[in-house]
Design an enzyme around this catalytic site. Structure first.
Site, PDB file in Angstrom:
ATOM      1  CG  ASP A 125     -38.014 -19.978 -26.942  1.00 55.06           C
ATOM      2  OD1 ASP A 125     -37.615 -19.269 -27.853  1.00 55.06           O
ATOM      3  OD2 ASP A 125     -39.153 -20.271 -26.963  1.00 55.06           O
ATOM      4  CB  SER A 126     -38.531 -15.815 -25.660  1.00 53.33           C
ATOM      5  OG  SER A 126     -39.191 -16.584 -26.548  1.00 53.33           O
TER       6      SER A 126
ATOM      7  CE1 TYR B 233     -36.890 -13.107 -23.519  1.00 55.85           C
ATOM      8  CE2 TYR B 233     -35.026 -14.023 -24.736  1.00 55.85           C
ATOM      9  CZ  TYR B 233     -35.597 -13.918 -23.649  1.00 55.85           C
ATOM     10  OH  TYR B 233     -35.116 -14.407 -22.393  1.00 55.85           O
ATOM     11  N   GLY B 234     -39.255 -11.241 -29.507  1.00 56.23           N
ATOM     12  CA  GLY B 234     -39.351 -10.855 -30.754  1.00 56.23           C
ATOM     13  C   GLY B 234     -39.941  -9.347 -31.194  1.00 56.23           C
TER      14      GLY B 234
ATOM     15  CB  CYS C 107     -34.868 -17.771 -28.715  1.00 54.40           C
ATOM     16  SG  CYS C 107     -35.790 -16.466 -29.044  1.00 54.40           S
ATOM     17  CG  ASN C 108     -35.756 -18.942 -35.090  1.00 59.92           C
ATOM     18  OD1 ASN C 108     -34.981 -19.240 -36.158  1.00 59.92           O
ATOM     19  ND2 ASN C 108     -36.293 -19.834 -34.621  1.00 59.92           N
ATOM     20  CB  THR C 109     -35.741 -13.293 -31.102  1.00 59.27           C
ATOM     21  OG1 THR C 109     -36.930 -13.539 -31.904  1.00 59.27           O
ATOM     22  CG2 THR C 109     -35.412 -11.968 -31.068  1.00 59.27           C
TER      23      THR C 109
ATOM     24  CD  GLU D 167     -47.434 -18.342 -26.574  1.00 58.65           C
ATOM     25  OE1 GLU D 167     -48.292 -18.141 -25.510  1.00 58.65           O
ATOM     26  OE2 GLU D 167     -46.310 -18.627 -26.550  1.00 58.65           O
TER      27      GLU D 167
ATOM     28  CB  CYS E 127     -40.726 -17.872 -35.456  1.00 61.05           C
ATOM     29  SG  CYS E 127     -41.379 -17.603 -33.858  1.00 61.05           S
ATOM     30  CB  THR E 128     -39.458 -21.422 -31.018  1.00 65.95           C
ATOM     31  OG1 THR E 128     -40.036 -20.180 -30.705  1.00 65.95           O
ATOM     32  CG2 THR E 128     -38.033 -21.252 -30.814  1.00 65.95           C
ATOM     33  CG  HIS E 129     -44.270 -20.001 -30.826  1.00 67.48           C
ATOM     34  ND1 HIS E 129     -43.207 -19.404 -30.230  1.00 67.48           N
ATOM     35  CD2 HIS E 129     -45.233 -19.848 -29.964  1.00 67.48           C
ATOM     36  CE1 HIS E 129     -43.486 -19.172 -29.046  1.00 67.48           C
ATOM     37  NE2 HIS E 129     -44.833 -19.239 -28.813  1.00 67.48           N
TER      38      HIS E 129
HETATM   39  N1  DGL Z   1     -39.001 -17.559 -29.565  1.00 69.40           N
HETATM   40  C1  DGL Z   1     -39.187 -16.505 -30.611  1.00 69.40           C
HETATM   41  C2  DGL Z   1     -38.698 -16.881 -31.718  1.00 69.40           C
HETATM   42  O1  DGL Z   1     -38.222 -17.944 -32.014  1.00 69.40           O
HETATM   43  C3  DGL Z   1     -40.617 -16.226 -30.648  1.00 69.40           C
HETATM   44  C4  DGL Z   1     -41.392 -16.076 -29.648  1.00 69.40           C
HETATM   45  C5  DGL Z   1     -40.916 -14.453 -28.999  1.00 69.40           C
HETATM   46  O2  DGL Z   1     -41.071 -13.360 -29.739  1.00 69.40           O
HETATM   47  O3  DGL Z   1     -40.230 -14.365 -28.274  1.00 69.40           O
HETATM   48  O4  DGL Z   1     -38.031 -15.785 -32.519  1.00 69.40           O
END
Ligand code: DGL
Length: 277
Positions: A21-22, A53-54, A84-86, A164, A196-198
């Site tokens: 993940d990012s 990354y988003g 990571c969804n992005t 976070e 999104c992971t969060h």
């Molecule tokens: N991990 C990113 C996602 O799932 C969220 C955090 C980021 O923007 O890197 O899209």
């Protein structure tokens, strides 16, 4: 999912599953994998030096995705999971290309498939980072599964810092969620994908905001179920019981990292190794 059958034949159940993940958000995927597949050795890489990354361009995210995959190949994984969804939305093909024929699974496909299965009225809401929503990848994936489904998307960038910071049940988070989700609710959605992971960290609060009648799809849970299905189908599930703690690799040690890691992983922080991408 891209699978090279020749390569699959040489994979062994004892090899680890690598997840990346990012940042630390992808630990929500590790958490679900541990619950579902406690025998598996899990290696997690969080690119904490380059998160988020988003908010970055596709070009940059695609370069990062290639570098992250090359790093994980050193650990001889039997499968790579894009938590990571992005990255899943904008660079899954890059990971597949770099993965040397190892099976690759991303949260986006798993979450989309589960949403398409669960919706009753056919109206699905998707929330994610700016990059994920701008890519339209969730809508495209869901339309590919069933073109009669209607997908309504909304970028919710503030949810990442709120998660976070541990603003899980905070009034400020609820107000922001009400504002973000108003538009989606107006389309009478009955299913909401946490793209999104969060966001799984905020699931209880989001559920309160949207109401019990809306089914929340946690992509982390969806991908964990898909991993179990694919590994079992390929006879690659690890049968030995060891309950390894996950190995955590990071490219930087974020501030207050212990509290943050424990919030996302749900257990005391295991060994953390600093690596260079
Ligand atoms: N991990 C990113 C996602 O799932 C969220 C955090 C980021 O923007 O890197 O899209």
């Amino acid at each position: 999912m891209s699978v090279d059958l020749q390569n699959l034949a040489v994979l062994k159940p004892e090899q680890p599953i690598c997840i990346f993940d990012s940042g630390i958000g992808g630990l929500t995927v590790v958490r679900k994998l541990r619950e579902l597949l406690p025998n598996e050795e899990l290696i997690y890489f969080g690119d904490t030096a380059r998160v988020p990354y988003g908010t970055k361009s596709q070009l940059t995210v695609r370069r990062y995705a290639a570098e992250d995959t090359r790093l994980l190949l050193k650990y001889q994984p039997k499968m790579i999971i894009v938590a990571c969804n992005t990255v899943s939305a904008t660079a899954l093909d890059v990971v597949e290309h770099e993965s040397q024929g190892k099976p690759v699974l991303g949260v986006l496909k798993a979450g989309s498939a589960l949403a398409a299965k669960e919706t009753r009225c056919g109206h699905i809401g998707v929330i994610g980072t700016n990059a994920t929503i701008a890519s339209n990848a969730y809508s495209l994936e869901i339309y590919t599964i069933d073109p009669s489904l209607e997908v309504y998307s909304k970028a919710c960038p503030l949810f990442v810092p709120l998660a976070e910071e541990g603003y899980i049940n905070h009034e400020a988070s609820k107000l922001i969620a009400q504002d973000y989700l108003l538009e989606l609710m107006a389309h009478n959605i009955d299913t909401l994908v946490l793209g999104c992971t969060h966001y799984p960290i905020l699931k209880a609060m989001l559920s309160e905001v949207v109401g019990e009648s809306i089914k929340i799809i946690d992509s982390a849970e969806a991908v964990a179920m898909e991993v179990q299905r694919v590994l079992s189908e390929q006879s690659l599930l690890c049968q030995e019981v060891h309950n390894f703690p996950p190995k955590v690799l990071v490219s930087d040690l974020p501030q207050k990292f212990r509290t943050k890691f424990e919030l996302f992983l749900g257990i005391e922080l295991p060994e953390v190794e600093l690596v260079e991408v």
